[in-house]
Motif scaffolding. Structure first.
Motif, PDB file in Angstrom:
ATOM      1  N   GLY A   1      -1.887  10.330   3.527  1.00 56.59           N
ATOM      2  CA  GLY A   1      -1.935   9.122   4.349  1.00 56.59           C
ATOM      3  C   GLY A   1      -3.111   9.140   5.303  1.00 56.59           C
ATOM      4  O   GLY A   1      -3.976  10.017   5.252  1.00 56.59           O
ATOM      5  N   ARG A   2      -3.141   8.172   6.196  1.00 56.70           N
ATOM      6  CA  ARG A   2      -4.220   8.056   7.175  1.00 56.70           C
ATOM      7  C   ARG A   2      -3.647   7.528   8.480  1.00 56.70           C
ATOM      8  O   ARG A   2      -2.931   6.520   8.483  1.00 56.70           O
ATOM      9  N   LEU A   3      -3.943   8.223   9.560  1.00 59.92           N
ATOM     10  CA  LEU A   3      -3.482   7.793  10.875  1.00 59.92           C
ATOM     11  C   LEU A   3      -4.464   6.776  11.434  1.00 59.92           C
ATOM     12  O   LEU A   3      -5.672   7.002  11.435  1.00 59.92           O
ATOM     13  N   GLU A   4      -3.957   5.655  11.897  1.00 57.90           N
ATOM     14  CA  GLU A   4      -4.782   4.625  12.526  1.00 57.90           C
ATOM     15  C   GLU A   4      -4.230   4.342  13.914  1.00 57.90           C
ATOM     16  O   GLU A   4      -3.020   4.141  14.075  1.00 57.90           O
TER      17      GLU A   4
ATOM     18  N   THR B   1       0.210   4.971   6.879  1.00 59.95           N
ATOM     19  CA  THR B   1       0.648   4.447   5.586  1.00 59.95           C
ATOM     20  C   THR B   1       0.551   5.564   4.555  1.00 59.95           C
ATOM     21  O   THR B   1      -0.504   6.160   4.377  1.00 59.95           O
ATOM     22  N   VAL B   2       1.669   5.836   3.895  1.00 63.68           N
ATOM     23  CA  VAL B   2       1.720   6.884   2.879  1.00 63.68           C
ATOM     24  C   VAL B   2       1.776   6.224   1.523  1.00 63.68           C
ATOM     25  O   VAL B   2       2.706   5.456   1.228  1.00 63.68           O
ATOM     26  N   PRO B   3       0.771   6.454   0.661  1.00 67.25           N
ATOM     27  CA  PRO B   3       0.810   5.846  -0.676  1.00 67.25           C
ATOM     28  C   PRO B   3       1.980   6.415  -1.477  1.00 67.25           C
ATOM     29  O   PRO B   3       2.294   7.601  -1.403  1.00 67.25           O
ATOM     30  N   VAL B   4       2.612   5.547  -2.237  1.00 63.27           N
ATOM     31  CA  VAL B   4       3.768   5.941  -3.040  1.00 63.27           C
ATOM     32  C   VAL B   4       3.483   5.597  -4.479  1.00 63.27           C
ATOM     33  O   VAL B   4       3.082   4.475  -4.806  1.00 63.27           O
ATOM     34  N   ALA B   5       3.667   6.581  -5.372  1.00 63.53           N
ATOM     35  CA  ALA B   5       3.422   6.333  -6.800  1.00 63.53           C
ATOM     36  C   ALA B   5       4.445   5.334  -7.317  1.00 63.53           C
ATOM     37  O   ALA B   5       5.608   5.409  -6.957  1.00 63.53           O
TER      38      ALA B   5
ATOM     39  N   ARG C   1       0.812  -1.222   0.000  1.00 62.74           N
ATOM     40  CA  ARG C   1       0.000   0.000   0.000  1.00 62.74           C
ATOM     41  C   ARG C   1       0.841   1.265   0.000  1.00 62.74           C
ATOM     42  O   ARG C   1       0.330   2.360  -0.214  1.00 62.74           O
ATOM     43  N   GLY C   2       2.138   1.160   0.275  1.00 61.87           N
ATOM     44  CA  GLY C   2       2.990   2.342   0.327  1.00 61.87           C
ATOM     45  C   GLY C   2       4.071   2.181   1.377  1.00 61.87           C
ATOM     46  O   GLY C   2       4.611   1.090   1.574  1.00 61.87           O
ATOM     47  N   VAL C   3       4.384   3.271   2.067  1.00 59.89           N
ATOM     48  CA  VAL C   3       5.391   3.260   3.126  1.00 59.89           C
ATOM     49  C   VAL C   3       4.670   3.324   4.472  1.00 59.89           C
ATOM     50  O   VAL C   3       3.846   4.213   4.707  1.00 59.89           O
ATOM     51  N   LEU C   4       4.973   2.366   5.339  1.00 59.37           N
ATOM     52  CA  LEU C   4       4.328   2.258   6.645  1.00 59.37           C
ATOM     53  C   LEU C   4       5.260   2.741   7.745  1.00 59.37           C
ATOM     54  O   LEU C   4       6.405   2.299   7.839  1.00 59.37           O
ATOM     55  N   LEU C   5       4.768   3.671   8.571  1.00 60.54           N
ATOM     56  CA  LEU C   5       5.432   4.062   9.810  1.00 60.54           C
ATOM     57  C   LEU C   5       4.557   3.589  10.959  1.00 60.54           C
ATOM     58  O   LEU C   5       3.346   3.845  10.971  1.00 60.54           O
TER      59      LEU C   5
END
Length: 389
Positions: free
Chosen positions: A368-371, A385-389, A326-330
């Motif tokens: 992104g979206r904070l969960e 999770t930040v979506p990455v093209a 989905r992208g980059v996860l922190l």
């Protein structure tokens, strides 16, 4: 002992067409529910209709609309899933027909606002559609005893399916509108914060750096006199060092210098090592992102670790940065005391205070979206999770 009175297929089709027209009129749910309730009652020889919809947390049914005089109770009657006949129909996905004696049914729950004692027979059918799933429950009641046939239940189920699609659409529209309003508010807050930051930086430069440069110039001019040159040059050097420190501090408030020196992955590792109050275990991969996204994730990690120190009651945490589908996860996870989000008020600093709000806004700003997941004694996990093209 009659049915709904729609033995004529043409009348059924007319009713369905009118309901579709009502659904097409707009996404406002309360007006739609009231309109559909009126259509059902007028066409089916029933006395009252209630439209209960699933709330945004999928945990309870809320009365969205009803025929008069019960339309005044819309929004005020709430029924947890599994409770009452309507709640049972919703949780089991099955229609319920009660010809009489509903007060003796163990599933029945009395609401004074709805005057159940005035009505004898009822039918309750789930409103469900594919792929949206359960949207609510449709109830019809009659004063005199009425038999509801299989055909009656199928008709109500069809109406419920049509209305379910509209409910899902209205819910999506409401969420998008809320997100748009939140985005507008956040934009205003960002602009206000930028102005505040500009004023702060201007004050730092004027009151600190500029004044030190003026003093530095004075000492350098004084150093032109050979008698005082050595003394004035020492003072000038001290002032130059202080001015450089102030300039660095001002710049670090805008973008952490460590990001320029090390990149996001190593900066997070450095942040973990420098958080003295915690033993932070790291699982960090090299993930390159645009500069503004790296700043946002770094600040979110800072805030999340500070929240662990302030609230978790533990000396350990895990910091993760990795690439996913989905992208980059922190992710920052602790095994501390945790909290119950269902009973936490919005203003509580542990769940939705300024720090949590700030992290959510930073995440949204970069797409992104904070969960946040937490439960008492099981710790808390903050993920972005930040979506990455």
């Amino acid at each position: 002992m009659t049915g709904l009175g729609l033995a004529d297929p043409e009348r059924e089709n007319t009713l369905l067409v009118r309901i579709i027209e009502a659904i097409s009129a707009g996404p406002e749910l309360s007006a739609l529910a009231a309109k559909v309730a009126d259509l059902i009652v007028s066409a089916t020889n029933t006395d009252v209709c209630f439209v209960h919809v699933l709330d945004d947390r999928d945990s309870a049914l809320v009365l969205a609309g009803a025929t008069a005089p019960f339309d005044a109770a819309a929004g005020r009657v709430r029924l947890p899933l599994g409770e009452g006949i309507a709640g049972w129909a919703a949780s089991h996905g099955e229609p319920v027909v009660v010809a009489e004696g509903k007060e003796d049914d163990p599933r029945y729950r009395y609401f004074p606002e709805l005057r159940g004692e005035d009505y004898t027979s009822m039918a309750s059918v789930p409103m469900s559609s594919s792929p949206g799933g359960l949207a609510g429950v449709l109830n019809v009641h009659t004063r005199v005893r009425r038999e509801f046939t299989d055909r009656d239940v199928r008709l109500l189920t069809t109406i419920g399916s049509l209305l379910a699609g509209a409910v899902h659409q209205a819910r999506t529209h409401r969420r998008l509108a809320a997100r748009e309003r939140a985005h507008e508010r956040f934009t205003e807050q960002v602009i206000a914060a930028q102005e505040t930051e500009r004023r702060r930086l201007a004050g730092d430069i004027h009151d600190g750096i500029t004044q030190r440069l003026v003093s530095l110039r004075f000492h350098l001019e004084a150093a032109l006199d050979p008698e005082f040159a050595a003394e004035q040059l020492v003072k000038a050097r001290e002032l130059a060092d202080l001015t450089l420190d102030e300039a660095r501090a001002a710049v670090s408030g805008l973008r952490p210098p460590v990001l320029d020196d090390l990149g996001l992955a190593d900066s997070l590792a450095s942040l973990a090592r420098s958080t003295a109050e915690l033993a932070v275990e790291t699982e960090i991969d090299e993930c390159r992102l645009p500069e503004h996204a790296e700043v946002a994730l770094y600040r979110i990690a800072q805030e999340a670790l500070q929240n662990v120190i302030k609230h978790a009651g533990t000396g350990a945490a895990t910091l993760t940065l990795r690439r996913t589908d989905r992208g980059v996860l922190l992710r920052v996870r602790d095994r501390g005391r945790g909290f119950d989000r269902d009973t936490m008020s919005f203003g509580d600093d542990r769940s939705s205070g300024y720090g949590m709000t700030s992290m959510a806004e930073r995440a949204e700003l970069i797409g992104g979206r904070l969960e946040v997941s937490s439960s008492p004694e099981n710790g808390t996990t903050v993920s972005v999770t930040v979506p990455v093209a």
